[in-house]
Design a protein around this motif. Structure first.
Motif, PDB file in Angstrom:
ATOM      1  N   ASN A   1       8.571  -5.368  -5.141  1.00 46.56           N
ATOM      2  CA  ASN A   1       9.159  -4.442  -4.174  1.00 46.56           C
ATOM      3  C   ASN A   1      10.510  -4.934  -3.644  1.00 46.56           C
ATOM      4  O   ASN A   1      11.514  -4.240  -3.764  1.00 46.56           O
ATOM      5  CB  ASN A   1       8.178  -4.218  -3.024  1.00 46.56           C
ATOM      6  CG  ASN A   1       8.297  -2.824  -2.449  1.00 46.56           C
ATOM      7  OD1 ASN A   1       8.964  -1.973  -3.025  1.00 46.56           O
ATOM      8  ND2 ASN A   1       7.664  -2.592  -1.320  1.00 46.56           N
TER       9      ASN A   1
ATOM     10  N   CYS B   1       6.938 -10.513  -5.930  1.00 42.98           N
ATOM     11  CA  CYS B   1       6.688  -9.161  -5.420  1.00 42.98           C
ATOM     12  C   CYS B   1       7.735  -8.239  -6.016  1.00 42.98           C
ATOM     13  O   CYS B   1       8.939  -8.467  -5.838  1.00 42.98           O
ATOM     14  CB  CYS B   1       6.765  -9.129  -3.895  1.00 42.98           C
ATOM     15  SG  CYS B   1       6.534  -7.451  -3.279  1.00 42.98           S
TER      16      CYS B   1
ATOM     17  N   CYS C   1       1.412  -8.552  -0.814  1.00 36.35           N
ATOM     18  CA  CYS C   1       2.617  -9.199  -0.297  1.00 36.35           C
ATOM     19  C   CYS C   1       2.599  -9.171   1.230  1.00 36.35           C
ATOM     20  O   CYS C   1       2.289  -8.150   1.837  1.00 36.35           O
ATOM     21  CB  CYS C   1       3.859  -8.499  -0.828  1.00 36.35           C
ATOM     22  SG  CYS C   1       5.394  -9.230  -0.244  1.00 36.35           S
TER      23      CYS C   1
ATOM     24  N   PRO D   1      12.314 -11.705   1.220  1.00 36.13           N
ATOM     25  CA  PRO D   1      12.192 -11.557   2.671  1.00 36.13           C
ATOM     26  C   PRO D   1      10.831 -11.905   3.287  1.00 36.13           C
ATOM     27  O   PRO D   1      10.737 -12.015   4.506  1.00 36.13           O
ATOM     28  CB  PRO D   1      12.505 -10.066   2.909  1.00 36.13           C
ATOM     29  CG  PRO D   1      12.108  -9.399   1.632  1.00 36.13           C
ATOM     30  CD  PRO D   1      12.413 -10.397   0.552  1.00 36.13           C
TER      31      PRO D   1
ATOM     32  N   HIS E   1       5.100  -9.235   3.082  1.00 39.54           N
ATOM     33  CA  HIS E   1       6.261  -8.543   3.646  1.00 39.54           C
ATOM     34  C   HIS E   1       5.907  -7.100   3.993  1.00 39.54           C
ATOM     35  O   HIS E   1       5.840  -6.752   5.167  1.00 39.54           O
ATOM     36  CB  HIS E   1       7.454  -8.613   2.674  1.00 39.54           C
ATOM     37  CG  HIS E   1       8.681  -7.920   3.179  1.00 39.54           C
ATOM     38  ND1 HIS E   1       9.362  -6.984   2.431  1.00 39.54           N
ATOM     39  CD2 HIS E   1       9.324  -8.010   4.366  1.00 39.54           C
ATOM     40  CE1 HIS E   1      10.397  -6.536   3.148  1.00 39.54           C
ATOM     41  NE2 HIS E   1      10.400  -7.149   4.317  1.00 39.54           N
ATOM     42  N   GLU E   2       5.661  -6.293   2.962  1.00 40.30           N
ATOM     43  CA  GLU E   2       5.313  -4.892   3.232  1.00 40.30           C
ATOM     44  C   GLU E   2       4.172  -4.407   2.353  1.00 40.30           C
ATOM     45  O   GLU E   2       4.104  -3.240   1.974  1.00 40.30           O
ATOM     46  CB  GLU E   2       6.546  -3.988   3.073  1.00 40.30           C
ATOM     47  CG  GLU E   2       7.570  -4.178   4.190  1.00 40.30           C
ATOM     48  CD  GLU E   2       8.764  -3.238   4.083  1.00 40.30           C
ATOM     49  OE1 GLU E   2       8.846  -2.432   3.133  1.00 40.30           O
ATOM     50  OE2 GLU E   2       9.641  -3.340   4.964  1.00 40.30           O
ATOM     51  N   SER E   3       3.305  -5.340   1.988  1.00 38.12           N
ATOM     52  CA  SER E   3       2.004  -5.024   1.378  1.00 38.12           C
ATOM     53  C   SER E   3       2.042  -4.484  -0.052  1.00 38.12           C
ATOM     54  O   SER E   3       1.083  -3.836  -0.482  1.00 38.12           O
ATOM     55  CB  SER E   3       1.216  -4.049   2.261  1.00 38.12           C
ATOM     56  OG  SER E   3       1.064  -4.583   3.546  1.00 38.12           O
ATOM     57  N   ALA E   4       3.102  -4.731  -0.795  1.00 35.56           N
ATOM     58  CA  ALA E   4       3.089  -4.365  -2.218  1.00 35.56           C
ATOM     59  C   ALA E   4       2.177  -5.336  -2.968  1.00 35.56           C
ATOM     60  O   ALA E   4       1.871  -6.424  -2.485  1.00 35.56           O
ATOM     61  CB  ALA E   4       4.504  -4.422  -2.775  1.00 35.56           C
TER      62      ALA E   4
ATOM     63  N   GLN F   1      11.356  -8.478  -4.123  1.00 34.68           N
ATOM     64  CA  GLN F   1      11.559  -9.740  -4.837  1.00 34.68           C
ATOM     65  C   GLN F   1      11.218 -10.995  -4.023  1.00 34.68           C
ATOM     66  O   GLN F   1      11.798 -12.066  -4.246  1.00 34.68           O
ATOM     67  CB  GLN F   1      12.990  -9.855  -5.392  1.00 34.68           C
ATOM     68  CG  GLN F   1      13.214  -9.062  -6.677  1.00 34.68           C
ATOM     69  CD  GLN F   1      13.082  -7.562  -6.489  1.00 34.68           C
ATOM     70  OE1 GLN F   1      13.764  -7.002  -5.637  1.00 34.68           O
ATOM     71  NE2 GLN F   1      12.222  -6.940  -7.246  1.00 34.68           N
ATOM     72  N   SER F   2      10.311 -10.913  -3.115  1.00 32.49           N
ATOM     73  CA  SER F   2       9.817 -12.142  -2.503  1.00 32.49           C
ATOM     74  C   SER F   2       9.108 -12.956  -3.571  1.00 32.49           C
ATOM     75  O   SER F   2       8.495 -12.398  -4.495  1.00 32.49           O
ATOM     76  CB  SER F   2       8.814 -11.839  -1.376  1.00 32.49           C
ATOM     77  OG  SER F   2       9.488 -11.463  -0.203  1.00 32.49           O
TER      78      SER F   2
HETATM   79  S1  FES Z   1       6.835  -5.816  -0.030  1.00 32.09           S
HETATM   80 FE1  FES Z   1       6.949  -7.689  -1.056  1.00 32.09          FE
HETATM   81  S2  FES Z   1       8.936  -8.389  -0.694  1.00 32.09           S
HETATM   82 FE2  FES Z   1       8.810  -6.558   0.407  1.00 32.09          FE
END
Ligand code: FES
Length: 155
Positions: A117, A115, A97, A132, A99-102, A119-120
């Motif tokens: 984490n 995602c 992801c 996000p 956003h924050e790499s999930a 919900q992106s």
């Molecule tokens: S890590 Fe994927 S939406 Fe935040």
């Protein structure tokens, strides 16, 4: 009488020193010529060494979920999610992801990526559908050979 002083004489030690310096200079020039002027062969003349290009064997238990529509796998260490869509095509994007790499999941019912984490959501082409996250996932090319049960992911 004194010996003639107009001819130069050097002792053995001085002679060896000068010969040594000259020999060293010649060796240095040879080394610089061979090191600097020589070509180091390119291990990948097509320039694809850092490009993704691998093939999955769907007969392998690791990837056989891809035989089924809606199935997906996350391929490591490349971190690429490969999915078999309900319309019988294969898609592949980065599984990380933006956003924050999930690690993202594939949703066959909507043919997109979620995602877990924050919900992106990302479309099948990797573009952002819902934040996000604001940056698209990297999309990879895919070709499949279902006669031989292989899927190639490349860029
Ligand atoms: S890590 Fe994927 S939406 Fe935040």
């Amino acid at each position: 009488m004194t010996p003639a002083t107009d001819s130069k004489t050097i002792d053995r030690k001085e002679f060896m020193k000068q010969v040594g310096i000259s020999f060293g200079a010649i060796m240095l020039m040879n080394c610089l010529q061979s090191c600097g002027g020589g070509e180091i062969p390119d291990p990948d003349p097509n320039g694809n060494s850092d490009k993704v290009d691998f093939t999955l064997d769907l007969n392998s238990s690791t990837y056989n979920t891809l035989k089924n529509k809606g199935g997906f796998v996350v391929v490591k260490p490349q971190n690429i999610i490969v999915a078999h869509t309900n319309t019988d095509t294969f898609i592949a994007v980065s599984s990380i992801c933006t956003h924050e790499s999930a690690t993202i999941d594939y949703r066959a019912s909507t043919n997109d990526f979620l995602c877990p984490n924050h919900q992106s959501e990302f479309k099948a082409d990797g573009s952002v559908q819902k934040g996000p996250a604001t940056t698209a996932l990297k999309k990879y090319s895919v070709s499949s050979d279902l006669t031989n049960n292989t899927v190639r992911i490349f860029e």
